[in-house]
Scaffold this motif. Structure first.
Motif, PDB file in Angstrom:
ATOM      1  N   PHE A 118      59.606  40.239  32.911  1.00 13.85           N
ATOM      2  CA  PHE A 118      58.474  40.565  32.043  1.00 13.85           C
ATOM      3  C   PHE A 118      58.976  41.201  30.738  1.00 13.85           C
ATOM      4  O   PHE A 118      58.531  40.848  29.652  1.00 13.85           O
ATOM      5  CB  PHE A 118      57.510  41.522  32.754  1.00 13.85           C
ATOM      6  N   ILE A 148      54.632  37.108  33.141  1.00 12.88           N
ATOM      7  CA  ILE A 148      53.402  37.694  32.602  1.00 12.88           C
ATOM      8  C   ILE A 148      52.909  38.793  33.540  1.00 12.88           C
ATOM      9  O   ILE A 148      53.436  38.959  34.652  1.00 12.88           O
ATOM     10  CB  ILE A 148      52.317  36.616  32.372  1.00 12.88           C
ATOM     11  N   VAL A 149      51.897  39.509  33.085  1.00 13.34           N
ATOM     12  CA  VAL A 149      51.375  40.611  33.894  1.00 13.34           C
ATOM     13  C   VAL A 149      50.913  40.109  35.258  1.00 13.34           C
ATOM     14  O   VAL A 149      51.109  40.772  36.276  1.00 13.34           O
ATOM     15  CB  VAL A 149      50.226  41.318  33.147  1.00 13.34           C
ATOM     16  N   LEU A 150      50.318  38.925  35.259  1.00 19.54           N
ATOM     17  CA  LEU A 150      49.852  38.364  36.528  1.00 19.54           C
ATOM     18  C   LEU A 150      51.009  38.231  37.524  1.00 19.54           C
ATOM     19  O   LEU A 150      50.825  38.452  38.724  1.00 19.54           O
ATOM     20  CB  LEU A 150      49.188  36.997  36.283  1.00 19.54           C
ATOM     21  N   VAL A 178      51.537  41.604  38.959  1.00 19.04           N
ATOM     22  CA  VAL A 178      50.492  41.922  39.939  1.00 19.04           C
ATOM     23  C   VAL A 178      50.755  41.176  41.240  1.00 19.04           C
ATOM     24  O   VAL A 178      50.677  41.740  42.337  1.00 19.04           O
ATOM     25  CB  VAL A 178      49.097  41.550  39.376  1.00 19.04           C
ATOM     26  N   ARG A 179      51.100  39.893  41.106  1.00 15.18           N
ATOM     27  CA  ARG A 179      51.377  39.098  42.325  1.00 15.18           C
ATOM     28  C   ARG A 179      52.612  39.619  43.053  1.00 15.18           C
ATOM     29  O   ARG A 179      52.679  39.582  44.283  1.00 15.18           O
ATOM     30  CB  ARG A 179      51.552  37.625  41.942  1.00 15.18           C
ATOM     31  N   GLN A 197      37.458  49.880  29.498  1.00 16.97           N
ATOM     32  CA  GLN A 197      37.343  49.167  30.764  1.00 16.97           C
ATOM     33  C   GLN A 197      38.571  48.311  31.072  1.00 16.97           C
ATOM     34  O   GLN A 197      38.572  47.536  32.006  1.00 16.97           O
ATOM     35  CB  GLN A 197      36.088  48.300  30.746  1.00 16.97           C
ATOM     36  N   ILE A 227      44.537  46.356  33.302  1.00 14.73           N
ATOM     37  CA  ILE A 227      45.746  45.614  33.687  1.00 14.73           C
ATOM     38  C   ILE A 227      46.928  46.562  33.863  1.00 14.73           C
ATOM     39  O   ILE A 227      47.556  46.621  34.915  1.00 14.73           O
ATOM     40  CB  ILE A 227      46.094  44.533  32.638  1.00 14.73           C
ATOM     41  N   GLU A 252      36.596  41.324  41.958  1.00 13.58           N
ATOM     42  CA  GLU A 252      37.227  41.096  40.659  1.00 13.58           C
ATOM     43  C   GLU A 252      38.709  40.792  40.833  1.00 13.58           C
ATOM     44  O   GLU A 252      39.290  40.021  40.069  1.00 13.58           O
ATOM     45  CB  GLU A 252      37.012  42.312  39.749  1.00 13.58           C
ATOM     46  N   GLU A 253      39.313  41.400  41.857  1.00 14.61           N
ATOM     47  CA  GLU A 253      40.733  41.150  42.106  1.00 14.61           C
ATOM     48  C   GLU A 253      40.980  39.675  42.407  1.00 14.61           C
ATOM     49  O   GLU A 253      41.904  39.067  41.879  1.00 14.61           O
ATOM     50  CB  GLU A 253      41.224  42.027  43.261  1.00 14.61           C
ATOM     51  N   GLU A 293      40.550  37.567  39.220  1.00 15.94           N
ATOM     52  CA  GLU A 293      41.593  37.607  38.191  1.00 15.94           C
ATOM     53  C   GLU A 293      42.982  37.231  38.690  1.00 15.94           C
ATOM     54  O   GLU A 293      43.837  36.873  37.880  1.00 15.94           O
ATOM     55  CB  GLU A 293      41.624  38.985  37.514  1.00 15.94           C
ATOM     56  N   THR A 294      43.214  37.319  39.984  1.00 17.30           N
ATOM     57  CA  THR A 294      44.569  36.965  40.444  1.00 17.30           C
ATOM     58  C   THR A 294      44.646  35.552  41.012  1.00 17.30           C
ATOM     59  O   THR A 294      45.714  34.973  41.068  1.00 17.30           O
ATOM     60  CB  THR A 294      45.077  37.951  41.515  1.00 17.30           C
ATOM     61  N   GLU A 295      43.524  35.014  41.438  1.00 17.54           N
ATOM     62  CA  GLU A 295      43.576  33.673  42.033  1.00 17.54           C
ATOM     63  C   GLU A 295      42.633  32.694  41.352  1.00 17.54           C
ATOM     64  O   GLU A 295      43.021  31.593  40.967  1.00 17.54           O
ATOM     65  CB  GLU A 295      43.166  33.741  43.519  1.00 17.54           C
ATOM     66  N   PRO A 351      42.928  32.010  37.125  1.00 15.91           N
ATOM     67  CA  PRO A 351      44.237  31.490  36.706  1.00 15.91           C
ATOM     68  C   PRO A 351      44.528  30.093  37.257  1.00 15.91           C
ATOM     69  O   PRO A 351      45.140  29.265  36.589  1.00 15.91           O
ATOM     70  CB  PRO A 351      45.225  32.515  37.270  1.00 15.91           C
ATOM     71  N   THR A 352      44.063  29.824  38.475  1.00 13.05           N
ATOM     72  CA  THR A 352      44.311  28.508  39.074  1.00 13.05           C
ATOM     73  C   THR A 352      43.543  27.424  38.322  1.00 13.05           C
ATOM     74  O   THR A 352      44.099  26.369  37.985  1.00 13.05           O
ATOM     75  CB  THR A 352      43.888  28.527  40.565  1.00 13.05           C
ATOM     76  N   LYS A 409      30.660  41.772  35.678  1.00 16.17           N
ATOM     77  CA  LYS A 409      31.284  42.971  36.245  1.00 16.17           C
ATOM     78  C   LYS A 409      30.256  43.901  36.885  1.00 16.17           C
ATOM     79  O   LYS A 409      30.595  44.690  37.762  1.00 16.17           O
ATOM     80  CB  LYS A 409      32.051  43.721  35.148  1.00 16.17           C
ATOM     81  N   LEU A 429      34.175  39.786  27.383  1.00 19.76           N
ATOM     82  CA  LEU A 429      35.284  40.634  27.824  1.00 19.76           C
ATOM     83  C   LEU A 429      36.470  39.754  28.219  1.00 19.76           C
ATOM     84  O   LEU A 429      36.340  38.543  28.375  1.00 19.76           O
ATOM     85  CB  LEU A 429      34.829  41.505  28.999  1.00 19.76           C
ATOM     86  N   GLN A 430      37.614  40.399  28.398  1.00 18.12           N
ATOM     87  CA  GLN A 430      38.849  39.653  28.674  1.00 18.12           C
ATOM     88  C   GLN A 430      38.687  38.668  29.829  1.00 18.12           C
ATOM     89  O   GLN A 430      38.120  39.008  30.866  1.00 18.12           O
ATOM     90  CB  GLN A 430      39.971  40.629  29.027  1.00 18.12           C
ATOM     91  N   ASN A 482      29.434  41.794  30.982  1.00 18.13           N
ATOM     92  CA  ASN A 482      28.647  42.816  31.672  1.00 18.13           C
ATOM     93  C   ASN A 482      27.268  42.849  31.016  1.00 18.13           C
ATOM     94  O   ASN A 482      27.022  42.138  30.031  1.00 18.13           O
ATOM     95  CB  ASN A 482      29.343  44.181  31.653  1.00 18.13           C
ATOM     96  N   GLY A 490      49.305  38.368  29.666  1.00 21.54           N
ATOM     97  CA  GLY A 490      48.688  39.271  30.617  1.00 21.54           C
ATOM     98  C   GLY A 490      48.399  38.424  31.853  1.00 21.54           C
ATOM     99  O   GLY A 490      49.223  38.321  32.763  1.00 21.54           O
ATOM    100  N   TYR A 491      47.233  37.777  31.813  1.00 20.47           N
ATOM    101  CA  TYR A 491      46.906  36.839  32.886  1.00 20.47           C
ATOM    102  C   TYR A 491      46.998  35.398  32.389  1.00 20.47           C
ATOM    103  O   TYR A 491      46.736  34.475  33.132  1.00 20.47           O
ATOM    104  CB  TYR A 491      45.515  37.151  33.432  1.00 20.47           C
ATOM    105  N   LEU A 492      47.333  35.237  31.125  1.00 18.21           N
ATOM    106  CA  LEU A 492      47.487  33.897  30.535  1.00 18.21           C
ATOM    107  C   LEU A 492      48.969  33.630  30.320  1.00 18.21           C
ATOM    108  O   LEU A 492      49.691  34.489  29.818  1.00 18.21           O
ATOM    109  CB  LEU A 492      46.748  33.809  29.194  1.00 18.21           C
TER     110      LEU A 492
END
Lengths: 213, 452
Positions: free
Chosen positions: A52, A58-60, A63-64, A100, A103, B20-21, B24-26, B29-30, B75, B231-232, B237, B264-266
């Motif tokens: 990273f 990436i951050v994801l 997290v994973r 809010q 991450i 939310e987890e 954003e994690t599965e 992104p998939t 949210k 939002l991201q 909301n 981040g998540y991208l």
């Protein structure tokens, strides 16, 4: 036969189920649980952290990797001889000030947990008072604050003032990090530590609370 | 605003429930990676700009499919709000393509412009400074507004009024934001531009303060817009819906805004561009807006680089060809004390050129911390308006090949400007002249640059 290097690789590749399977195999084969934790899980996490930092993950992924590590750690903990738990008994109150965004905060929480700290995650959109109240109620040893947008900068100073005013400033070392913060700013505010990256949070907590890594 | 706002509210209590987890994690992104692969959207790290019309259309299709499949995560209820293809296409078909901002002689009408069009992207300068000194704040705004190429401004957040701090969730924030509005109006009057577009209320951070700021009328439907930003990563909301409804009820233009964080998540600029389109379609659905501010940034804290400019151009070109909405991107670098930062001057020019060749209609926060840097952004946007994508890319690649000098420490405005006349001092004029010469050599031209 599985090796600790295999576990490190599975964590680094963020594969929870294979990592869990390798952990079970290593434990069954009699490997030292501490070695499995440090050389397998933590080293795998560090690999992802280093990727990273080099902008190759990436951050994801972080997290994973945290999720992957969390599938292994309970198994390792169960295998530890009584009295050798890697938990350090130190409690860190963690939250995002005002905004809010979560991450970075979540990542710090994951790494602190894996590093043996008990994390009281306050979530997002917290006011200074929330940190004070949660620290008092939970018997915290430290407060970790995520500051990710400009209006929260001033609130951080308010938080330190509040802790002074309530005579608990020395009781709770305060560390801070987040997108809009800098080392210079944190020092000027009087923070006890500043981290550029999530993994710095663990190093700071260990250093300030006097825990060996 | 239209029927889809009410549908969104309804579906926020009936849609699929999810943590939310997991979202954003599965979940998202998939789907996002799947649509990226399906449409074969790839970025070559050597390319600073996306100019391929075919790929732009693919980005749009991918963004549409991403929204339809993922929906918007609420949210407040942990439920997913989904729209049908027909609903989104109808929102696109009925969207307003031309909007007028500001009033009187300063009114500007944003209408679709293609890469290379004669009409330049409008440049909205940063106005004000991060301070509690209102007079200093106003001086910064005046220095920017007096520039002939100032088509509008975006206020910098005011931190307080003297001893009164900008305190979140209290009337102090509303009062400070109203002081911002007053300073902007007074500065605009001083500059002889009373009808100037004043952007968005920037000193307010909560929906209540933003809405309350409009009360006394210093910010109003002629000179200001109201942020209703998503939002991201496909999240909303109820605040978003309240803001959209308030804007609609008061005839205020919604400021639709999408600012994804890459890495981040991208995974990179390809996913960033797809997400900007999906965000825009989502905001179009719940707000009925038109004006769209779209820009990405890196989670590593930067606003510059081939990945950033590629993402911004890919989203803009996709929108230009398939949406035709007034499209706005970032016109500077976010460098503090940018006056003597060569990187800031080069990268500001790069952002302006990118806007011209990607079919954008405006740039927000164009320029830097001083009026003369804003002048620079306005002039480059005009000088580069007619560039073809090929010509623009060639200049951008030459800029990116330059090794910038290290950025010196920031200087306050009084070191850079004569505070009595509000004219720039010689050192900063020399910096400006240096860059006019460099960019003339690169093939751009503007009438005032001939004195260099």
């Amino acid at each position: 036969m599985a090796t600790i290097a295999d576990l490190r690789q599975k964590v680094s590749e963020t594969q929870p189920k294979p990592a869990e399977a390798v952990t079970r195999e290593l434990l069954a084969e009699g490997f030292d649980p501490i070695e499995i934790l440090e050389e397998g899980v933590m080293s795998g996490l560090n690999d992802v952290g280093n990727r990273f930092a080099a902008k190759k993950a990436i951050v994801l992924d972080l997290v994973r990797a945290g999720v992957t590590a969390k599938t292994c750690i309970p198994l390792i903990e169960e295998a530890l001889p009584r009295g050798e738990t890697p938990k350090n008994k130190k409690k860190v109150v963690l939250g995002t000030l005002l905004s809010q965004h979560n991450i970075g905060k979540n990542l710090v929480g994951t790494l602190l947990s894996i590093g043996g700290f008990e994390v009281v995650d306050m979530g997002e959109k917290n006011a200074p008072w929330d940190f004070y109240e949660t620290a008092e109620k939970s018997g915290a040893d430290m407060i970790a604050v995520s500051v990710v947008f400009a209006p929260a900068l001033e609130k951080f100073s308010e938080l330190l003032g509040l802790l002074e005013e309530t005579d608990v400033r020395t009781k709770y070392p305060v560390i801070v990090g987040g997108g809009v913060t800098t080392q210079k700013w944190a020092t000027e505010q009087g923070a006890d530590g500043w981290g550029a990256q999530a993994k710095d949070g663990v190093d700071l907590a260990r250093s300030i609370l006097g825990i060996g890594s | 605003m239209g029927k889809l706002l009410w549908e969104a509210i309804h579906r926020s209590s009936t849609g699929r429930i999810m943590t939310e987890e997991k979202f954003e994690t599965e979940f998202f992104p998939t789907i996002l990676e799947d649509v990226r692969k399906k449409h074969q959207i790839e970025w070559n790290p050597d390319e600073p700009v996306m100019t391929d019309p075919g790929m732009a259309d693919a980005v749009f299709q991918a963004g549409l499919e991403y929204l339809l499949e993922t929906g918007l995560y609420c949210k407040d209820t942990r439920r997913i709000i989904q729209f049908t293809k027909e609903e989104i296409l109808e929102a696109v078909a009925t969207a307003r393509r031309r909007i007028t901002l500001g009033s009187g002689r300063e009114a500007i009408t944003l209408a679709p412009r293609a890469p290379g069009d004669e009409q330049h992207p409008y440049t909205w300068f940063p106005a004000g400074a991060l301070t509690k000194k209102v007079e200093l704040y106003k001086s910064h705004a005046m220095a920017a507004m007096q520039e002939p190429t100032c088509d509008g401004v975006i206020p910098i957040p005011l931190l307080g009024i003297g001893e009164l701090k900008n305190v979140l969730d209290t009337p102090a924030q509303t009062v400070v934001c109203q002081a911002e509005a007053r300073a902007m109006n007074e500065a605009a009057a001083w500059a002889g531009k009373p009808g100037l577009f004043l952007g968005i209320p920037m000193s307010a951070t909560t929906p209540l303060a933003m809405m309350s700021t409009f009360g006394p009328g210093m910010y109003n439907k002629e000179n200001c817009t109201l942020p209703i930003q998503i939002l991201q990563d496909m999240r909303v909301n109820y605040d978003r819906f309240n803001l959209a409804f308030f804007a609609d009820q008061h005839g205020i233009e919604p400021w639709m805004s999408s600012s994804p964080a890459l890495y981040g998540y991208l995974t990179g600029p390809e996913q960033g561009a797809i997400e900007i389109i999906a965000h825009t379609l989502g905001m179009l659905a719940y707000s009925g807006g038109s004006l769209t501010q779209a820009m990405c940034m890196s989670i590593h804290g930067t606003y510059v680089g081939n990945d950033i400019s590629w993402c911004n151009s890919a989203a803009a070109l996709a929108a230009e060809r398939n949406l035709g909405l007034p499209w706005v991107s970032f016109g500077s670098t976010g460098t503090p004390g940018s006056a003597f930062s060569d990187e800031a001057w080069y990268e500001t020019a790069l952002a302006c050129i990118n806007a011209c060749i990607s079919g954008m209609e405006a740039l927000w926060l164009a320029g830097g911390s001083t009026g003369i840097e804003c002048r620079w952004a306005g002039e480059v946007a005009r000088a580069a308006a007619r560039l073809t994508p090929e010509e623009g890319v060639e200049i951008i690649k030459k800029i990116r090949a330059i090794e910038y000098e290290p950025t010196p420490s920031p200087l306050p405005l009084e070191k850079l400007y004569d505070m009595t006349t509000l004219q720039p001092r010689q050192e900063i004029v020399d910096q400006y002249r240096k860059f006019t010469r460099i960019f003339r050599d690169l093939g751009l031209d503007y009438p005032t640059w001939h004195d260099a």
